[in-house]
Design a protein around this motif. Structure first.
Motif, mmCIF file in Angstrom:
data_model
loop_
_atom_site.group_PDB
_atom_site.id
_atom_site.type_symbol
_atom_site.label_atom_id
_atom_site.label_comp_id
_atom_site.label_asym_id
_atom_site.label_seq_id
_atom_site.Cartn_x
_atom_site.Cartn_y
_atom_site.Cartn_z
ATOM 1 N N LEU A 40 0.829 -1.211 -0.032
ATOM 2 C CA LEU A 40 0.144 -0.009 -0.154
ATOM 3 C C LEU A 40 0.748 1.192 0.051
ATOM 4 O O LEU A 40 0.467 2.214 -0.472
ATOM 5 N N GLU A 41 2.110 1.194 0.484
ATOM 6 C CA GLU A 41 3.157 2.491 0.626
ATOM 7 C C GLU A 41 3.829 2.674 -1.001
ATOM 8 O O GLU A 41 4.036 3.713 -1.198
ATOM 9 N N LYS A 42 3.755 1.799 -1.641
ATOM 10 C CA LYS A 42 4.466 1.577 -3.034
ATOM 11 C C LYS A 42 3.584 1.660 -3.991
ATOM 12 O O LYS A 42 3.984 2.096 -5.331
ATOM 13 N N GLN A 43 2.221 1.677 -4.081
ATOM 14 C CA GLN A 43 1.371 1.328 -5.029
ATOM 15 C C GLN A 43 -0.102 2.011 -4.781
ATOM 16 O O GLN A 43 -0.322 1.885 -3.587
ATOM 17 N N ASP A 44 -0.757 2.905 -5.439
ATOM 18 C CA ASP A 44 -2.082 2.985 -5.494
ATOM 19 C C ASP A 44 -3.301 1.830 -5.909
ATOM 20 O O ASP A 44 -3.078 1.050 -6.776
ATOM 21 N N PHE A 45 -4.066 1.785 -4.856
ATOM 22 C CA PHE A 45 -5.067 0.519 -5.186
ATOM 23 C C PHE A 45 -6.541 1.291 -5.058
ATOM 24 O O PHE A 45 -6.658 2.244 -4.312
ATOM 25 N N ASP A 46 -7.646 0.834 -5.684
ATOM 26 C CA ASP A 46 -8.677 1.263 -5.765
ATOM 27 C C ASP A 46 -9.678 0.479 -4.561
ATOM 28 O O ASP A 46 -10.501 0.835 -4.317
ATOM 29 N N LEU A 47 -9.175 -0.812 -4.154
ATOM 30 C CA LEU A 47 -9.782 -1.503 -3.105
ATOM 31 C C LEU A 47 -8.727 -2.602 -2.571
ATOM 32 O O LEU A 47 -7.910 -2.930 -2.986
ATOM 33 N N VAL A 48 -9.080 -2.985 -1.254
ATOM 34 C CA VAL A 48 -8.388 -3.889 -0.462
ATOM 35 C C VAL A 48 -9.277 -5.005 -0.107
ATOM 36 O O VAL A 48 -10.265 -4.982 0.581
ATOM 37 N N LEU A 49 -8.894 -6.192 -0.373
ATOM 38 C CA LEU A 49 -9.692 -7.412 -0.026
ATOM 39 C C LEU A 49 -8.586 -8.188 0.872
ATOM 40 O O LEU A 49 -7.830 -8.598 0.335
ATOM 41 N N ASP A 81 -4.622 6.113 8.058
ATOM 42 C CA ASP A 81 -3.844 6.562 7.147
ATOM 43 C C ASP A 81 -4.402 7.750 6.408
ATOM 44 O O ASP A 81 -5.392 7.334 5.483
ATOM 45 N N GLU A 82 -4.052 8.898 6.383
ATOM 46 C CA GLU A 82 -4.620 10.117 5.524
ATOM 47 C C GLU A 82 -4.784 9.745 4.281
ATOM 48 O O GLU A 82 -5.610 10.014 3.462
ATOM 49 N N ARG A 83 -3.648 9.224 3.568
ATOM 50 C CA ARG A 83 -3.530 8.891 2.191
ATOM 51 C C ARG A 83 -4.202 7.580 1.781
ATOM 52 O O ARG A 83 -4.836 7.377 0.544
ATOM 53 N N LEU A 84 -4.568 6.597 2.767
ATOM 54 C CA LEU A 84 -5.323 5.550 2.315
ATOM 55 C C LEU A 84 -6.778 5.387 2.610
ATOM 56 O O LEU A 84 -7.559 4.685 2.309
#
Length: 123
Positions: A43-52, A72-75
């Motif tokens: 999650l720190e290295k790439q942007d994701f649209d959803l976490v499963l 996390d403000e960014r996530l």
């Protein structure tokens, strides 16, 4: 990025590959993580649209991963789906309290329900 990216955090190789295959077939870019700690690093290295995420994993469980995403403000805006074998009201409440947007029990897994839930969450 043209395709939506989903991070799958699951310690079971068989389940992880099944989830990856279902999501790839539906057109998603899929990155897998072997546990919550691995997922957090991705999650720190790439942007994701959803976490499963699964709940029961070594190093960092899915509840802690979800809490960290939410704080996390960014996530914090990334939707999180918990998919677990734990089928009891207390664990579901813990998942929702941690910040999960949806809770799916593995024994009730339905591929179309998962895909519909994802579509609803990442418009």
């Amino acid at each position: 990025r043209s395709r939506r990216a989903i991070l799958v955090a699951e310690d079971s190789l068989l389940v992880r590959e099944l989830e990856r295959d279902v999501l790839k077939a539906a057109g998603y870019e899929v990155v897998t993580a072997i546990d919550g700690k691995d997922a957090r690093e991705k999650l720190e290295k790439q942007d994701f649209d959803l976490v499963l995420t699964d709940i029961e994993m070594p190093k960092m469980d899915g509840l802690e991963l979800t809490r960290q995403v939410r704080t996390d403000e960014r996530l914090k805006e990334i939707p999180v789906i918990v998919m677990t074998s734990l089928d009891n009201p207390d664990t579901k409440r813990q998942g929702m309290d941690a910040g999960a947007d949806a809770y799916i029990v593995k024994k009730e897994f339905d591929q179309q329900d998962l895909l519909d839930t994802i579509k609803r969450l990442i418009r």
